[in-house]
Design a protein around this motif. Structure first.
Motif, mmCIF file in Angstrom:
data_model
loop_
_atom_site.group_PDB
_atom_site.id
_atom_site.type_symbol
_atom_site.label_atom_id
_atom_site.label_comp_id
_atom_site.label_asym_id
_atom_site.label_seq_id
_atom_site.Cartn_x
_atom_site.Cartn_y
_atom_site.Cartn_z
ATOM 1 N N LEU A 108 3.765 1.656 2.297
ATOM 2 C CA LEU A 108 4.630 1.943 1.163
ATOM 3 C C LEU A 108 4.034 3.024 0.262
ATOM 4 C CD1 LEU A 108 5.423 -1.768 0.491
ATOM 5 C CD2 LEU A 108 7.105 -0.042 1.153
ATOM 6 N N PRO A 109 4.901 3.834 -0.328
ATOM 7 C CA PRO A 109 4.399 4.858 -1.251
ATOM 8 C C PRO A 109 3.942 4.228 -2.561
ATOM 9 C CG PRO A 109 6.792 4.872 -1.241
ATOM 10 C CD PRO A 109 6.355 3.882 -0.186
ATOM 11 N N ARG A 110 2.977 4.834 -3.187
ATOM 12 C CA ARG A 110 2.514 4.356 -4.505
ATOM 13 C C ARG A 110 3.576 4.762 -5.518
ATOM 14 N NH1 ARG A 110 -0.251 1.807 -7.409
ATOM 15 N NH2 ARG A 110 -1.159 2.442 -9.364
ATOM 16 N N ASP A 111 4.551 3.878 -5.682
ATOM 17 C CA ASP A 111 5.735 4.188 -6.468
ATOM 18 C C ASP A 111 6.311 2.863 -6.974
ATOM 19 O OD1 ASP A 111 8.711 4.543 -6.843
ATOM 20 O OD2 ASP A 111 8.230 6.601 -6.257
ATOM 21 N N PRO A 112 6.775 2.809 -8.218
ATOM 22 C CA PRO A 112 7.321 1.547 -8.719
ATOM 23 C C PRO A 112 8.560 1.068 -7.955
ATOM 24 C CG PRO A 112 7.683 3.317 -10.308
ATOM 25 C CD PRO A 112 6.798 3.858 -9.231
ATOM 26 N N ARG A 113 9.200 1.958 -7.207
ATOM 27 C CA ARG A 113 10.380 1.570 -6.422
ATOM 28 C C ARG A 113 10.010 0.924 -5.084
ATOM 29 N NH1 ARG A 113 12.889 7.417 -6.981
ATOM 30 N NH2 ARG A 113 10.695 7.760 -6.550
ATOM 31 N N SER A 114 8.727 0.854 -4.770
ATOM 32 C CA SER A 114 8.295 0.273 -3.493
ATOM 33 C C SER A 114 8.686 -1.189 -3.343
ATOM 34 C CB SER A 114 6.786 0.415 -3.321
ATOM 35 O OG SER A 114 6.452 1.754 -3.075
ATOM 36 N N ASP B 77 14.442 -15.858 -0.428
ATOM 37 C CA ASP B 77 13.051 -16.198 -0.759
ATOM 38 C C ASP B 77 12.081 -15.138 -0.252
ATOM 39 O OD1 ASP B 77 13.889 -18.501 -2.004
ATOM 40 O OD2 ASP B 77 13.143 -19.867 -0.461
ATOM 41 N N ALA B 78 12.272 -14.675 0.975
ATOM 42 C CA ALA B 78 11.360 -13.679 1.542
ATOM 43 C C ALA B 78 11.440 -12.361 0.771
ATOM 44 C CB ALA B 78 11.670 -13.459 3.016
ATOM 45 N N GLY B 79 12.639 -11.966 0.377
ATOM 46 C CA GLY B 79 12.787 -10.739 -0.400
ATOM 47 C C GLY B 79 12.114 -10.841 -1.753
ATOM 48 N N LEU B 80 12.272 -11.979 -2.400
ATOM 49 C CA LEU B 80 11.627 -12.213 -3.693
ATOM 50 C C LEU B 80 10.108 -12.179 -3.549
ATOM 51 C CD1 LEU B 80 11.845 -13.003 -6.696
ATOM 52 C CD2 LEU B 80 11.895 -15.383 -5.939
ATOM 53 N N LEU B 81 9.588 -12.840 -2.532
ATOM 54 C CA LEU B 81 8.143 -12.864 -2.310
ATOM 55 C C LEU B 81 7.601 -11.469 -2.001
ATOM 56 C CD1 LEU B 81 7.991 -16.178 -0.310
ATOM 57 C CD2 LEU B 81 6.986 -15.786 -2.568
ATOM 58 N N ALA B 82 8.305 -10.722 -1.158
ATOM 59 C CA ALA B 82 7.878 -9.356 -0.837
ATOM 60 C C ALA B 82 7.827 -8.512 -2.108
ATOM 61 C CB ALA B 82 8.814 -8.729 0.187
ATOM 62 N N SER B 83 8.861 -8.621 -2.920
ATOM 63 C CA SER B 83 8.926 -7.861 -4.157
ATOM 64 C C SER B 83 7.762 -8.196 -5.083
ATOM 65 C CB SER B 83 10.264 -8.153 -4.842
ATOM 66 O OG SER B 83 10.378 -7.414 -6.022
ATOM 67 N N GLU B 84 7.463 -9.467 -5.231
ATOM 68 C CA GLU B 84 6.367 -9.875 -6.112
ATOM 69 C C GLU B 84 5.010 -9.398 -5.596
ATOM 70 O OE1 GLU B 84 6.510 -11.029 -9.100
ATOM 71 O OE2 GLU B 84 8.686 -11.193 -9.026
ATOM 72 N N LEU B 85 4.770 -9.534 -4.301
ATOM 73 C CA LEU B 85 3.472 -9.125 -3.749
ATOM 74 C C LEU B 85 3.290 -7.612 -3.795
ATOM 75 C CD1 LEU B 85 3.047 -11.542 -0.713
ATOM 76 C CD2 LEU B 85 2.135 -11.752 -3.034
ATOM 77 N N VAL B 86 4.348 -6.865 -3.518
ATOM 78 C CA VAL B 86 4.255 -5.405 -3.577
ATOM 79 C C VAL B 86 4.088 -4.945 -5.024
ATOM 80 C CG1 VAL B 86 5.530 -3.251 -3.187
ATOM 81 C CG2 VAL B 86 5.416 -4.985 -1.389
ATOM 82 N N THR B 87 4.792 -5.565 -5.946
ATOM 83 C CA THR B 87 4.623 -5.224 -7.364
ATOM 84 C C THR B 87 3.184 -5.484 -7.798
ATOM 85 O OG1 THR B 87 6.930 -5.666 -7.886
ATOM 86 C CG2 THR B 87 5.367 -5.775 -9.722
ATOM 87 N N ASN B 88 2.614 -6.583 -7.346
ATOM 88 C CA ASN B 88 1.225 -6.896 -7.664
ATOM 89 C C ASN B 88 0.289 -5.805 -7.125
ATOM 90 O OD1 ASN B 88 -0.723 -8.910 -8.740
ATOM 91 N ND2 ASN B 88 -1.410 -8.893 -6.615
ATOM 92 N N SER C 46 -3.791 2.754 -1.518
ATOM 93 C CA SER C 46 -2.578 2.541 -0.743
ATOM 94 C C SER C 46 -2.332 1.052 -0.511
ATOM 95 C CB SER C 46 -2.678 3.271 0.594
ATOM 96 O OG SER C 46 -3.812 2.850 1.294
ATOM 97 N N TYR C 47 -1.116 0.731 -0.083
ATOM 98 C CA TYR C 47 -0.749 -0.642 0.222
ATOM 99 C C TYR C 47 0.411 -0.636 1.197
ATOM 100 C CZ TYR C 47 2.388 0.305 -3.740
ATOM 101 O OH TYR C 47 3.273 0.862 -4.606
ATOM 102 N N GLY C 48 0.641 -1.768 1.812
ATOM 103 C CA GLY C 48 1.710 -1.841 2.790
ATOM 104 C C GLY C 48 2.166 -3.269 3.030
ATOM 105 N N LEU C 49 3.212 -3.376 3.824
ATOM 106 C CA LEU C 49 3.884 -4.640 4.112
ATOM 107 C C LEU C 49 3.818 -4.894 5.615
ATOM 108 C CD1 LEU C 49 5.983 -6.861 3.135
ATOM 109 C CD2 LEU C 49 7.738 -5.168 3.699
ATOM 110 N N ARG C 50 3.591 -6.131 5.992
ATOM 111 C CA ARG C 50 3.574 -6.528 7.403
ATOM 112 C C ARG C 50 4.408 -7.789 7.556
ATOM 113 N NH1 ARG C 50 0.284 -9.497 11.178
ATOM 114 N NH2 ARG C 50 0.116 -8.340 13.113
#
Length: 138
Positions: free
Chosen positions: A15-21, A44-55, A63-67
């Motif tokens: 994911l890009p280092r961007d608040p929209r990630s 639930d999965a969307g909410l969790l993804a959003s919270e972890l990426v925001t963190n 950098s950071y990413g999602l798996r």
């Protein structure tokens, strides 16, 4: 009797280092779940993804990413990796409720409510992976 076995699947998204990630992650999770007929896990999965990426966005400069992967039938394991070695609650221990006057810390408390399991691991070379699972019986 012929049994069809679904092959395991894994998706990774840097994911890009961007608040929209967080929004990108949420949409990606929902699209993957719909493609695999697991749309019922999407909220639930969307909410969790959003919270972890925001963190990850708020607490790391790197950098950071999602798996995403399917550890079993009807289950999703969602992980977010980043370059910070610090592990936030509830991943570092029992979930704790933030003070009423605290400006942050509520998002990750959702993990304890929405996830069936969670954990963390250190990454070689630094950083961490925070993971959650949904799709079990709560």
């Amino acid at each position: 009797m012929l049994t069809t076995v679904s092959p395991p699947w894994v998706y990774a998204l840097r994911l890009p280092r961007d608040p929209r990630s967080a929004g990108l992650a949420r949409r990606a999770v929902r699209a993957v779940l719909e493609a695999h007929r697991l749309g019922g896990l999407g909220h639930d999965a969307g909410l969790l993804a959003s919270e972890l990426v925001t963190n990850a966005y708020r607490h790391t400069e790197g950098s950071y990413g999602l798996r995403l992967r399917a550890p079993g039938r009807g289950r999703l394991r969602l992980g977010v990796w980043d370059t910070s070695p610090e592990v936030p609650p509830p991943f570092s221990g029992l979930p704790r409720r933030p003070d009423a006057s605290a400006e942050g810390g509520r998002g990750l408390c959702l993990v304890a409510v929405c996830a069936d399991a969670w954990g963390h691991s250190a990454l070689p070379g630094g950083g961490k992976l925070l993971w959650v699972e949904v799709g079990g019986s709560r």
